[in-house]
Design a protein around this motif. Structure first.
Motif, PDB file in Angstrom:
ATOM      1  N   ASN A 148     -42.804 -49.759 -27.896  1.00  0.00           N
ATOM      2  CA  ASN A 148     -43.356 -48.603 -27.208  1.00  0.00           C
ATOM      3  C   ASN A 148     -44.358 -47.962 -28.158  1.00  0.00           C
ATOM      4  N   ALA A 149     -45.640 -48.072 -27.826  1.00  0.00           N
ATOM      5  CA  ALA A 149     -46.710 -47.661 -28.730  1.00  0.00           C
ATOM      6  C   ALA A 149     -46.743 -46.162 -28.996  1.00  0.00           C
ATOM      7  N   VAL A 150     -45.999 -45.378 -28.259  1.00  0.00           N
ATOM      8  CA  VAL A 150     -45.926 -43.935 -28.521  1.00  0.00           C
ATOM      9  C   VAL A 150     -44.616 -43.590 -29.220  1.00  0.00           C
ATOM     10  N   LEU A 151     -43.502 -43.981 -28.631  1.00  0.00           N
ATOM     11  CA  LEU A 151     -42.199 -43.586 -29.177  1.00  0.00           C
ATOM     12  C   LEU A 151     -41.886 -44.246 -30.509  1.00  0.00           C
ATOM     13  N   ASP A 152     -42.448 -45.410 -30.778  1.00  0.00           N
ATOM     14  CA  ASP A 152     -42.162 -46.120 -32.019  1.00  0.00           C
ATOM     15  C   ASP A 152     -43.158 -45.822 -33.142  1.00  0.00           C
ATOM     16  N   ASP A 153     -44.233 -45.101 -32.850  1.00  0.00           N
ATOM     17  CA  ASP A 153     -45.283 -44.841 -33.837  1.00  0.00           C
ATOM     18  C   ASP A 153     -45.152 -43.413 -34.376  1.00  0.00           C
ATOM     19  N   LYS A 154     -44.445 -43.276 -35.478  1.00  0.00           N
ATOM     20  CA  LYS A 154     -44.207 -41.954 -36.068  1.00  0.00           C
ATOM     21  C   LYS A 154     -45.498 -41.322 -36.585  1.00  0.00           C
ATOM     22  N   GLU A 155     -46.442 -42.128 -37.044  1.00  0.00           N
ATOM     23  CA  GLU A 155     -47.730 -41.606 -37.509  1.00  0.00           C
ATOM     24  C   GLU A 155     -48.512 -40.988 -36.346  1.00  0.00           C
ATOM     25  N   LEU A 156     -48.500 -41.642 -35.204  1.00  0.00           N
ATOM     26  CA  LEU A 156     -49.144 -41.101 -34.008  1.00  0.00           C
ATOM     27  C   LEU A 156     -48.496 -39.773 -33.620  1.00  0.00           C
ATOM     28  N   GLN A 157     -47.178 -39.733 -33.625  1.00  0.00           N
ATOM     29  CA  GLN A 157     -46.463 -38.499 -33.276  1.00  0.00           C
ATOM     30  C   GLN A 157     -46.809 -37.374 -34.244  1.00  0.00           C
ATOM     31  N   ALA A 158     -46.907 -37.687 -35.527  1.00  0.00           N
ATOM     32  CA  ALA A 158     -47.275 -36.674 -36.518  1.00  0.00           C
ATOM     33  C   ALA A 158     -48.679 -36.148 -36.243  1.00  0.00           C
ATOM     34  N   GLY A 159     -49.595 -37.042 -35.857  1.00  0.00           N
ATOM     35  CA  GLY A 159     -50.954 -36.613 -35.520  1.00  0.00           C
ATOM     36  C   GLY A 159     -50.978 -35.695 -34.312  1.00  0.00           C
ATOM     37  N   LEU A 160     -50.199 -36.031 -33.304  1.00  0.00           N
ATOM     38  CA  LEU A 160     -50.118 -35.171 -32.121  1.00  0.00           C
ATOM     39  C   LEU A 160     -49.520 -33.814 -32.474  1.00  0.00           C
ATOM     40  N   ASN A 161     -48.486 -33.837 -33.291  1.00  0.00           N
ATOM     41  CA  ASN A 161     -47.845 -32.582 -33.706  1.00  0.00           C
ATOM     42  C   ASN A 161     -48.775 -31.722 -34.550  1.00  0.00           C
ATOM     43  N   SER A 162     -49.682 -32.368 -35.292  1.00  0.00           N
ATOM     44  CA  SER A 162     -50.604 -31.598 -36.134  1.00  0.00           C
ATOM     45  C   SER A 162     -51.617 -30.830 -35.286  1.00  0.00           C
ATOM     46  N   ILE A 163     -51.879 -31.310 -34.079  1.00  0.00           N
ATOM     47  CA  ILE A 163     -52.765 -30.574 -33.164  1.00  0.00           C
ATOM     48  C   ILE A 163     -52.059 -29.299 -32.721  1.00  0.00           C
ATOM     49  N   ASN A 164     -50.802 -29.466 -32.318  1.00  0.00           N
ATOM     50  CA  ASN A 164     -49.943 -28.347 -31.925  1.00  0.00           C
ATOM     51  C   ASN A 164     -48.554 -28.931 -31.708  1.00  0.00           C
ATOM     52  N   PRO A 165     -47.519 -28.380 -32.326  1.00  0.00           N
ATOM     53  CA  PRO A 165     -46.173 -28.962 -32.218  1.00  0.00           C
ATOM     54  C   PRO A 165     -45.649 -29.085 -30.785  1.00  0.00           C
TER      55      PRO A 165
END
Length: 116
Positions: A9-26
């Protein structure tokens, strides 16, 4: 771009992507991860194809610029899922017909900045 890891799962398994999204706004990052993660978890379309589709959508919506612009993240995501630069370039050529030459040209320019 991160090292090549094809994810189930390219979203749920990619912690770096999630961190980038969270950096925009948690709250935005959490929402995107949950909703997009569910969509990316649907079983019938493989992750590479979904990633290429997101690039096509980015071409159509190319009025997005600056921080939070998803094109670079989607290019990296597609490449993590096994897409090649050549496949992405062919997709951009294909999108000329359906989204317009100017939008595709802008994405070619951004692609060159992302992967050189």
């Amino acid at each position: 771009m991160t090292e090549q890891n094809s994810y189930k799962n390219a979203v749920l398994d990619d912690k770096e992507l999630q961190a980038g999204l969270n950096s925009i706004n948690p709250k935005f990052g959490d929402f995107c991860t949950r909703v997009a993660g569910e969509a990316w978890g649907l079983p019938l379309i493989d992750q590479k194809t979904k990633a290429l589709i997101t690039i096509a959508v980015d071409v159509v919506n190319q009025d997005q610029t600056g921080a939070g612009n998803p094109f670079g993240a989607h290019v990296n995501m597609a490449m993590q899922q096994g897409a090649t630069r050549e496949e992405i370039e062919e997709l951009l050529l294909f999108m000329c017909v359906y989204a317009g030459f100017n939008k595709a040209a802008g994405c070619f320019g951004m692609l060159n900045e992302i992967i050189g």
